[in-house]
Design a protein around this motif. Sequence first.
Motif, PDB file in Angstrom:
ATOM      1  N   ARG A 157       0.853  -1.190   0.000  1.00 19.03           N
ATOM      2  CA  ARG A 157       0.000   0.000   0.000  1.00 19.03           C
ATOM      3  C   ARG A 157       0.887   1.238   0.000  1.00 19.03           C
ATOM      4  O   ARG A 157       1.621   1.493   0.939  1.00 19.03           O
ATOM      5  CB  ARG A 157      -0.888  -0.041   1.245  1.00 19.03           C
ATOM      6  N   SER A 158       0.824   2.007  -1.090  1.00 21.82           N
ATOM      7  CA  SER A 158       1.652   3.201  -1.238  1.00 21.82           C
ATOM      8  C   SER A 158       1.019   4.110  -2.275  1.00 21.82           C
ATOM      9  O   SER A 158       0.343   3.635  -3.197  1.00 21.82           O
ATOM     10  CB  SER A 158       3.059   2.798  -1.709  1.00 21.82           C
ATOM     11  N   LYS A 159       1.258   5.408  -2.146  1.00 26.01           N
ATOM     12  CA  LYS A 159       0.724   6.327  -3.154  1.00 26.01           C
ATOM     13  C   LYS A 159       1.430   6.138  -4.495  1.00 26.01           C
ATOM     14  O   LYS A 159       0.991   6.681  -5.499  1.00 26.01           O
ATOM     15  CB  LYS A 159       0.788   7.772  -2.681  1.00 26.01           C
ATOM     16  N   TYR A 160       2.502   5.366  -4.511  1.00 22.89           N
ATOM     17  CA  TYR A 160       3.235   5.091  -5.752  1.00 22.89           C
ATOM     18  C   TYR A 160       3.005   3.671  -6.266  1.00 22.89           C
ATOM     19  O   TYR A 160       3.750   3.193  -7.120  1.00 22.89           O
ATOM     20  CB  TYR A 160       4.729   5.336  -5.553  1.00 22.89           C
ATOM     21  N   ASN A 161       1.995   2.982  -5.750  1.00 26.35           N
ATOM     22  CA  ASN A 161       1.661   1.632  -6.217  1.00 26.35           C
ATOM     23  C   ASN A 161       0.215   1.588  -6.674  1.00 26.35           C
ATOM     24  O   ASN A 161      -0.663   2.188  -6.055  1.00 26.35           O
ATOM     25  CB  ASN A 161       1.854   0.584  -5.112  1.00 26.35           C
ATOM     26  N   ALA A 162      -0.010   0.855  -7.747  1.00 28.68           N
ATOM     27  CA  ALA A 162      -1.361   0.651  -8.268  1.00 28.68           C
ATOM     28  C   ALA A 162      -1.646  -0.839  -8.301  1.00 28.68           C
ATOM     29  O   ALA A 162      -0.740  -1.667  -8.274  1.00 28.68           O
ATOM     30  CB  ALA A 162      -1.481   1.236  -9.677  1.00 28.68           C
ATOM     31  N   LEU A 163      -2.937  -1.154  -8.370  1.00 29.06           N
ATOM     32  CA  LEU A 163      -3.379  -2.533  -8.510  1.00 29.06           C
ATOM     33  C   LEU A 163      -4.097  -2.650  -9.846  1.00 29.06           C
ATOM     34  O   LEU A 163      -5.001  -1.868 -10.143  1.00 29.06           O
ATOM     35  CB  LEU A 163      -4.326  -2.896  -7.358  1.00 29.06           C
ATOM     36  N   VAL A 164      -3.649  -3.600 -10.659  1.00 24.88           N
ATOM     37  CA  VAL A 164      -4.285  -3.890 -11.940  1.00 24.88           C
ATOM     38  C   VAL A 164      -5.226  -5.058 -11.694  1.00 24.88           C
ATOM     39  O   VAL A 164      -4.796  -6.098 -11.200  1.00 24.88           O
ATOM     40  CB  VAL A 164      -3.240  -4.265 -13.021  1.00 24.88           C
ATOM     41  N   ASN A 165      -6.505  -4.876 -12.021  1.00 20.19           N
ATOM     42  CA  ASN A 165      -7.520  -5.896 -11.779  1.00 20.19           C
ATOM     43  C   ASN A 165      -8.161  -6.265 -13.113  1.00 20.19           C
ATOM     44  O   ASN A 165      -8.732  -5.408 -13.784  1.00 20.19           O
ATOM     45  CB  ASN A 165      -8.572  -5.349 -10.806  1.00 20.19           C
ATOM     46  N   ILE A 166      -8.051  -7.529 -13.494  1.00 20.97           N
ATOM     47  CA  ILE A 166      -8.607  -8.040 -14.742  1.00 20.97           C
ATOM     48  C   ILE A 166      -9.615  -9.133 -14.405  1.00 20.97           C
ATOM     49  O   ILE A 166      -9.359  -9.992 -13.559  1.00 20.97           O
ATOM     50  CB  ILE A 166      -7.512  -8.649 -15.651  1.00 20.97           C
ATOM     51  N   SER A 167     -10.746  -9.123 -15.075  1.00 24.52           N
ATOM     52  CA  SER A 167     -11.755 -10.165 -14.926  1.00 24.52           C
ATOM     53  C   SER A 167     -12.172 -10.598 -16.325  1.00 24.52           C
ATOM     54  O   SER A 167     -12.468  -9.762 -17.174  1.00 24.52           O
ATOM     55  CB  SER A 167     -12.954  -9.615 -14.150  1.00 24.52           C
ATOM     56  N   VAL A 168     -12.178 -11.902 -16.570  1.00 22.26           N
ATOM     57  CA  VAL A 168     -12.501 -12.449 -17.894  1.00 22.26           C
ATOM     58  C   VAL A 168     -13.786 -13.256 -17.777  1.00 22.26           C
ATOM     59  O   VAL A 168     -13.861 -14.218 -17.014  1.00 22.26           O
ATOM     60  CB  VAL A 168     -11.352 -13.336 -18.416  1.00 22.26           C
ATOM     61  N   LEU A 169     -14.803 -12.856 -18.547  1.00 25.31           N
ATOM     62  CA  LEU A 169     -16.100 -13.522 -18.529  1.00 25.31           C
ATOM     63  C   LEU A 169     -16.436 -14.072 -19.902  1.00 25.31           C
ATOM     64  O   LEU A 169     -16.074 -13.461 -20.919  1.00 25.31           O
ATOM     65  CB  LEU A 169     -17.199 -12.530 -18.117  1.00 25.31           C
ATOM     66  N   ASP A 170     -17.141 -15.205 -19.947  1.00 19.37           N
ATOM     67  CA  ASP A 170     -17.664 -15.715 -21.203  1.00 19.37           C
ATOM     68  C   ASP A 170     -18.680 -14.702 -21.729  1.00 19.37           C
ATOM     69  O   ASP A 170     -19.564 -14.263 -20.996  1.00 19.37           O
ATOM     70  CB  ASP A 170     -18.333 -17.070 -20.975  1.00 19.37           C
ATOM     71  N   SER A 171     -18.551 -14.308 -22.999  1.00 18.67           N
ATOM     72  CA  SER A 171     -19.429 -13.277 -23.569  1.00 18.67           C
ATOM     73  C   SER A 171     -20.896 -13.669 -23.548  1.00 18.67           C
ATOM     74  O   SER A 171     -21.766 -12.812 -23.392  1.00 18.67           O
ATOM     75  CB  SER A 171     -19.015 -12.952 -25.010  1.00 18.67           C
ATOM     76  N   GLU A 172     -21.188 -14.937 -23.700  1.00 15.30           N
ATOM     77  CA  GLU A 172     -22.585 -15.380 -23.744  1.00 15.30           C
ATOM     78  C   GLU A 172     -23.162 -15.644 -22.356  1.00 15.30           C
ATOM     79  O   GLU A 172     -24.203 -15.122 -21.993  1.00 15.30           O
ATOM     80  CB  GLU A 172     -22.723 -16.620 -24.623  1.00 15.30           C
ATOM     81  N   SER A 173     -22.484 -16.455 -21.556  1.00 16.74           N
ATOM     82  CA  SER A 173     -23.027 -16.855 -20.257  1.00 16.74           C
ATOM     83  C   SER A 173     -22.649 -15.901 -19.126  1.00 16.74           C
ATOM     84  O   SER A 173     -23.248 -15.950 -18.055  1.00 16.74           O
ATOM     85  CB  SER A 173     -22.548 -18.259 -19.895  1.00 16.74           C
ATOM     86  N   GLN A 174     -21.636 -15.067 -19.342  1.00 18.73           N
ATOM     87  CA  GLN A 174     -21.083 -14.168 -18.329  1.00 18.73           C
ATOM     88  C   GLN A 174     -20.450 -14.923 -17.158  1.00 18.73           C
ATOM     89  O   GLN A 174     -20.240 -14.355 -16.087  1.00 18.73           O
ATOM     90  CB  GLN A 174     -22.131 -13.160 -17.831  1.00 18.73           C
ATOM     91  N   ALA A 175     -20.105 -16.197 -17.374  1.00 15.87           N
ATOM     92  CA  ALA A 175     -19.421 -16.981 -16.347  1.00 15.87           C
ATOM     93  C   ALA A 175     -17.943 -16.589 -16.299  1.00 15.87           C
ATOM     94  O   ALA A 175     -17.305 -16.392 -17.340  1.00 15.87           O
ATOM     95  CB  ALA A 175     -19.550 -18.473 -16.648  1.00 15.87           C
ATOM     96  N   ALA A 176     -17.409 -16.473 -15.081  1.00 14.18           N
ATOM     97  CA  ALA A 176     -15.993 -16.164 -14.912  1.00 14.18           C
ATOM     98  C   ALA A 176     -15.145 -17.274 -15.517  1.00 14.18           C
ATOM     99  O   ALA A 176     -15.477 -18.453 -15.403  1.00 14.18           O
ATOM    100  CB  ALA A 176     -15.673 -15.998 -13.430  1.00 14.18           C
ATOM    101  N   GLN A 177     -14.055 -16.884 -16.156  1.00 15.17           N
ATOM    102  CA  GLN A 177     -13.194 -17.835 -16.851  1.00 15.17           C
ATOM    103  C   GLN A 177     -11.859 -17.994 -16.135  1.00 15.17           C
ATOM    104  O   GLN A 177     -11.250 -17.014 -15.710  1.00 15.17           O
ATOM    105  CB  GLN A 177     -12.940 -17.356 -18.281  1.00 15.17           C
ATOM    106  N   ARG A 178     -11.410 -19.240 -16.047  1.00 11.71           N
ATOM    107  CA  ARG A 178     -10.076 -19.546 -15.530  1.00 11.71           C
ATOM    108  C   ARG A 178      -9.138 -19.532 -16.737  1.00 11.71           C
ATOM    109  O   ARG A 178      -9.258 -20.378 -17.623  1.00 11.71           O
ATOM    110  CB  ARG A 178     -10.070 -20.901 -14.846  1.00 11.71           C
ATOM    111  N   VAL A 179      -8.241 -18.555 -16.755  1.00 15.00           N
ATOM    112  CA  VAL A 179      -7.354 -18.359 -17.898  1.00 15.00           C
ATOM    113  C   VAL A 179      -5.918 -18.204 -17.405  1.00 15.00           C
ATOM    114  O   VAL A 179      -5.675 -18.024 -16.218  1.00 15.00           O
ATOM    115  CB  VAL A 179      -7.770 -17.098 -18.714  1.00 15.00           C
ATOM    116  N   SER A 180      -4.990 -18.251 -18.341  1.00 14.12           N
ATOM    117  CA  SER A 180      -3.603 -17.869 -18.061  1.00 14.12           C
ATOM    118  C   SER A 180      -3.480 -16.414 -18.483  1.00 14.12           C
ATOM    119  O   SER A 180      -3.964 -16.032 -19.553  1.00 14.12           O
ATOM    120  CB  SER A 180      -2.626 -18.725 -18.863  1.00 14.12           C
ATOM    121  N   ILE A 181      -2.841 -15.622 -17.658  1.00 10.93           N
ATOM    122  CA  ILE A 181      -2.759 -14.195 -17.953  1.00 10.93           C
ATOM    123  C   ILE A 181      -1.373 -13.674 -17.612  1.00 10.93           C
ATOM    124  O   ILE A 181      -0.790 -14.046 -16.600  1.00 10.93           O
ATOM    125  CB  ILE A 181      -3.879 -13.442 -17.195  1.00 10.93           C
ATOM    126  N   SER A 182      -0.834 -12.859 -18.512  1.00 15.18           N
ATOM    127  CA  SER A 182       0.461 -12.214 -18.295  1.00 15.18           C
ATOM    128  C   SER A 182       0.398 -10.868 -18.980  1.00 15.18           C
ATOM    129  O   SER A 182      -0.492 -10.610 -19.792  1.00 15.18           O
ATOM    130  CB  SER A 182       1.601 -13.068 -18.868  1.00 15.18           C
TER     131      SER A 182
END
Length: 142
Positions: free
Chosen positions: A55-80
Amino acid sequence: MNTKLIVLALISLLWVGFAAEAEQKSTLGPWDVHYIVFGTTFLTPEVAKANNIVRSKYNALVNISVLDSESQAAQRVSISGTARNLVGNTKELSFKRVIEGESIYYLAQLSFRDQETFRFKIDIQQGNEQQTLTFQQKMFTD
Protein backbone atom coordinates in the motif's frame (compact mmCIF):
# COMPACT_ATOMS: atom_id res chain seq x y z
CA MET A 1 -14.54 -11.74 8.24
CA ASN A 2 -12.59 -13.27 5.36
CA THR A 3 -9.98 -10.74 4.15
CA LYS A 4 -10.37 -11.90 0.55
CA LEU A 5 -14.06 -11.04 0.76
CA ILE A 6 -13.18 -7.60 2.09
CA VAL A 7 -10.69 -6.87 -0.69
CA LEU A 8 -13.07 -8.17 -3.34
CA ALA A 9 -15.91 -6.11 -1.91
CA LEU A 10 -13.73 -3.02 -2.01
CA ILE A 11 -12.60 -3.78 -5.55
CA SER A 12 -16.22 -4.30 -6.56
CA LEU A 13 -17.23 -0.97 -5.02
CA LEU A 14 -14.36 0.80 -6.77
CA TRP A 15 -15.24 -0.96 -10.00
CA VAL A 16 -18.88 0.16 -9.76
CA GLY A 17 -17.79 3.71 -8.97
CA PHE A 18 -15.42 3.86 -11.91
CA ALA A 19 -17.90 2.06 -14.17
CA ALA A 20 -20.40 4.86 -13.59
CA GLU A 21 -17.84 7.22 -15.06
CA ALA A 22 -16.77 5.02 -17.99
CA GLU A 23 -17.04 1.30 -18.46
CA GLN A 24 -13.66 -0.35 -18.94
CA LYS A 25 -14.52 -3.45 -20.89
CA SER A 26 -13.35 -5.00 -24.13
CA THR A 27 -14.92 -7.88 -25.99
CA LEU A 28 -12.08 -10.10 -27.21
CA GLY A 29 -13.08 -13.23 -29.11
CA PRO A 30 -15.37 -15.26 -26.82
CA TRP A 31 -14.71 -13.09 -23.75
CA ASP A 32 -15.79 -9.88 -22.12
CA VAL A 33 -12.68 -8.58 -20.37
CA HIS A 34 -13.23 -6.03 -17.60
CA TYR A 35 -10.25 -4.08 -16.32
CA ILE A 36 -9.40 -1.35 -13.84
CA VAL A 37 -6.21 0.16 -12.45
CA PHE A 38 -6.35 2.07 -9.15
CA GLY A 39 -4.03 3.26 -6.39
CA THR A 40 -3.42 0.83 -3.55
CA THR A 41 -4.09 3.57 -0.98
CA PHE A 42 -7.79 2.91 -1.64
CA LEU A 43 -7.27 -0.37 0.25
CA THR A 44 -7.25 -0.36 4.03
CA PRO A 45 -3.90 -1.28 5.61
CA GLU A 46 -5.45 -4.50 6.99
CA VAL A 47 -6.79 -5.65 3.63
CA ALA A 48 -3.53 -4.80 1.85
CA LYS A 49 -1.46 -6.69 4.43
CA ALA A 50 -3.75 -9.73 4.40
CA ASN A 51 -3.42 -9.97 0.60
CA ASN A 52 0.31 -9.16 0.31
CA ILE A 53 -0.38 -5.89 -1.48
CA VAL A 54 2.08 -3.04 -0.92
CA ARG A 55 0.00 0.00 0.00
CA SER A 56 1.65 3.20 -1.24
CA LYS A 57 0.72 6.33 -3.15
CA TYR A 58 3.24 5.09 -5.75
CA ASN A 59 1.66 1.63 -6.22
CA ALA A 60 -1.36 0.65 -8.27
CA LEU A 61 -3.38 -2.53 -8.51
CA VAL A 62 -4.29 -3.89 -11.94
CA ASN A 63 -7.52 -5.90 -11.78
CA ILE A 64 -8.61 -8.04 -14.74
CA SER A 65 -11.75 -10.17 -14.93
CA VAL A 66 -12.50 -12.45 -17.89
CA LEU A 67 -16.10 -13.52 -18.53
CA ASP A 68 -17.66 -15.71 -21.20
CA SER A 69 -19.43 -13.28 -23.57
CA GLU A 70 -22.58 -15.38 -23.74
CA SER A 71 -23.03 -16.86 -20.26
CA GLN A 72 -21.08 -14.17 -18.33
CA ALA A 73 -19.42 -16.98 -16.35
CA ALA A 74 -15.99 -16.16 -14.91
CA GLN A 75 -13.19 -17.83 -16.85
CA ARG A 76 -10.08 -19.55 -15.53
CA VAL A 77 -7.35 -18.36 -17.90
CA SER A 78 -3.60 -17.87 -18.06
CA ILE A 79 -2.76 -14.19 -17.95
CA SER A 80 0.46 -12.21 -18.29
CA GLY A 81 1.27 -8.71 -19.29
CA THR A 82 3.43 -5.63 -19.38
CA ALA A 83 3.06 -1.94 -18.65
CA ARG A 84 5.24 0.35 -20.79
CA ASN A 85 5.60 4.03 -20.02
CA LEU A 86 5.90 6.69 -22.73
CA VAL A 87 9.70 6.71 -22.45
CA GLY A 88 9.70 3.00 -23.33
CA ASN A 89 10.53 1.50 -19.93
CA THR A 90 8.68 -1.78 -19.56
CA LYS A 91 7.51 -3.45 -16.35
CA GLU A 92 6.42 -7.08 -16.27
CA LEU A 93 3.10 -7.64 -14.51
CA SER A 94 2.89 -10.68 -12.26
CA PHE A 95 -0.77 -11.64 -11.89
CA LYS A 96 -2.22 -13.49 -8.92
CA ARG A 97 -5.49 -15.38 -9.43
CA VAL A 98 -8.09 -14.76 -6.73
CA ILE A 99 -11.13 -17.05 -6.66
CA GLU A 100 -14.02 -16.14 -4.43
CA GLY A 101 -17.21 -18.12 -4.99
CA GLU A 102 -18.03 -17.90 -8.69
CA SER A 103 -15.87 -14.79 -9.21
CA ILE A 104 -12.32 -14.89 -10.52
CA TYR A 105 -10.02 -11.85 -10.47
CA TYR A 106 -6.46 -11.49 -11.71
CA LEU A 107 -4.47 -8.93 -9.70
CA ALA A 108 -1.03 -7.42 -10.31
CA GLN A 109 0.84 -4.61 -8.58
CA LEU A 110 2.49 -1.79 -10.50
CA SER A 111 4.77 0.94 -9.17
CA PHE A 112 4.53 4.35 -10.86
CA ARG A 113 5.44 8.02 -10.63
CA ASP A 114 2.89 10.83 -10.43
CA GLN A 115 1.36 11.59 -13.85
CA GLU A 116 3.13 8.65 -15.50
CA THR A 117 1.26 7.17 -18.45
CA PHE A 118 1.39 3.44 -19.15
CA ARG A 119 0.41 1.40 -22.18
CA PHE A 120 -0.81 -1.98 -20.97
CA LYS A 121 -0.56 -5.18 -22.99
CA ILE A 122 -2.30 -8.11 -21.31
CA ASP A 123 -2.12 -11.57 -22.92
CA ILE A 124 -4.99 -13.91 -22.06
CA GLN A 125 -4.97 -17.59 -22.99
CA GLN A 126 -7.29 -20.53 -22.44
CA GLY A 127 -6.50 -23.70 -24.40
CA ASN A 128 -6.01 -22.71 -28.06
CA GLU A 129 -7.78 -19.35 -27.61
CA GLN A 130 -5.46 -16.39 -27.13
CA GLN A 131 -6.40 -12.70 -27.05
CA THR A 132 -4.55 -9.50 -26.18
CA LEU A 133 -6.04 -6.60 -24.25
CA THR A 134 -4.39 -3.22 -24.78
CA PHE A 135 -5.21 0.05 -23.07
CA GLN A 136 -3.51 3.20 -21.83
CA GLN A 137 -3.86 4.94 -18.48
CA LYS A 138 -2.31 7.95 -16.81
CA MET A 139 -1.50 7.40 -13.14
CA PHE A 140 -1.79 9.97 -10.37
CA THR A 141 -0.66 9.93 -6.75
CA ASP A 142 -3.19 10.92 -4.14
